[in-house]
Design an enzyme around this catalytic site. Structure first.
Site, mmCIF file in Angstrom:
data_model
loop_
_atom_site.group_PDB
_atom_site.id
_atom_site.type_symbol
_atom_site.label_atom_id
_atom_site.label_comp_id
_atom_site.label_asym_id
_atom_site.label_seq_id
_atom_site.Cartn_x
_atom_site.Cartn_y
_atom_site.Cartn_z
ATOM 1 C CG ASP A 216 -1.951 1.097 1.174
ATOM 2 O OD1 ASP A 216 -3.012 0.851 0.590
ATOM 3 O OD2 ASP A 216 -1.692 2.190 1.704
ATOM 4 C CB ILE A 217 1.061 4.205 -2.223
ATOM 5 C CG1 ILE A 217 1.416 3.343 -3.439
ATOM 6 C CG2 ILE A 217 1.841 5.523 -2.254
ATOM 7 C CD1 ILE A 217 1.030 3.965 -4.773
ATOM 8 C CD GLU A 259 -4.837 3.969 -1.604
ATOM 9 O OE1 GLU A 259 -5.100 4.365 -0.463
ATOM 10 O OE2 GLU A 259 -5.660 3.971 -2.544
#
Length: 343
Positions: A216-217, A259
């Protein structure tokens, strides 16, 4: 199939496909022909693997199973469904022509054989030159006629084969597009789901390890809110590109959603998967996103990553859940971290 050998191969595979369907009592419909043509020609390894597994398990085949396989391997849902439908209709139409052409060839050849056999019987009862000459002329005419018909059939089959080759290329292109995330140009969620199922099956059959990374960003919303969605899209593209650069040929990176990204790692231990995840995290964290024209920096990209290992026979939802739980522990422990599942 290449055009140079398309007719010879098409004829060989067509005969084998029809023989296989006849042996198993499967109707020679265009859909079934497509399945078994690809099976006997090894054009679709995943399809061949699926059919072999069914044969090993059940030993028999049915029209219902053929229909299910056709839907799985040749009918693609989503934004490309209309294009797939049109290509599918054209493919079925072409297959129908091939079936009819081969059927005509069989009928013509049978009639020719009967005619020659009849003439041979008549010749045996004649003993004058005029009658024998007449028989020879008739045989020559019959042979010339069947030769011309076979030449025409060759041309028709070659044209059909070339058309099928073009349609197959279109299907391959549309299938690839339907399994690719348009923004990052890596696999999408549909590809991820299919590949994870396939690799779990391989791991179970071969007794090898399989691991999963969920990524996950960090603070992605901040990129969008501060600099706009265009910059947010650039962030996603950078992550996708770096994932492709970091993994091996057998590994599968994919955009999991929003994301979130994922990477399927066959034949990889939990420790090695965690090491690779840390390499990916470190490489991306060194990437500074900036405006090439103005030099304006938009900040660094960091990832939180969860790692899990497949337990043979478990539901794949459990594998994903453990990676997801590890990912959220990485988030809760300050982000920009790699956390392995709790054993």
């Amino acid at each position: 199939m290449q055009i140079a050998d398309s007719f010879a191969k098409a004829e060989e595979y067509a005969e084998l496909a029809f023989a296989t369907m006849k042996q198993r009592g499967i109707p020679a419909t265009p859909q079934n022909y497509t399945l078994w043509y690809d099976y006997v020609s090894d054009k679709n390894p995943e399809l061949k693997m699926a059919i072999d597994a069914i044969l090993d398990q059940h030993g028999s085949f049915s029209s219902e199973i053929c229909q299910q396989l056709f839907q799985k391997f040749y009918q693609i849902e989503g934004n490309h469904s209309d294009e797939i439908h049109q290509v599918g209709l054209k493919l079925q139409s072409t297959m129908k022509q091939v079936i009819e052409q081969i059927g005509v060839a069989g009928s013509d050849s049978e009639n020719y054989g009967e005619k020659i056999a009849s003439l041979a019987t008549d010749i045996a009862s004649e003993d004058n030159v005029a009658s024998l000459k007449s028989f020879v002329e008739e045989i020559v005419l019959e042979t010339a006629a069947i030769t011309e018909k076979n030449k025409a059939l060759q041309n028709q089959l070659q044209q059909s084969s070339q058309e099928i080759s073009k349609l197959q290329q279109n299907l391959d292109r549309v299938k690839a597009e339907s399994l690719t995330d348009a923004l990052t140009q890596i696999g999408n969620r549909k590809l991820f789901d299919a590949k994870l199922m396939q690799e779990a099956g391989n791991a179970s059959a071969e007794g090898t390890e399989l691991c999963l990374l969920l990524m996950d960003i960090d603070h992605f919303k901040k990129f969008n809110d501060t600099y706009g969605h265009r910059i947010g899209d650039e962030v996603l593209k950078v992550v996708g590109k770096k994932l492709v650069e970091a993994v091996k040929g057998q590994d599968t990176p994919a955009r999991y959603g929003g994301e979130e990204f994922a990477c399927i790692l066959p034949d990889t231990s939990l420790e090695d998967a965690a090491d690779l995840a840390d390499q990916i995290r470190e490489k991306i964290s060194k990437q500074v996103l900036k405006n090439k024209k103005t030099g304006q920096e938009f900040g660094r990209i960091t990832l939180s990553i969860g790692v899990s290992r497949y337990v043979i026979g478990e539901a794949l939802e459990n594998l994903v859940q453990r990676a997801d739980e590890a990912l959220y522990r990485a988030k809760n422990q300050g982000r920009n971290k790699v956390i392995k599942e709790i054993s």
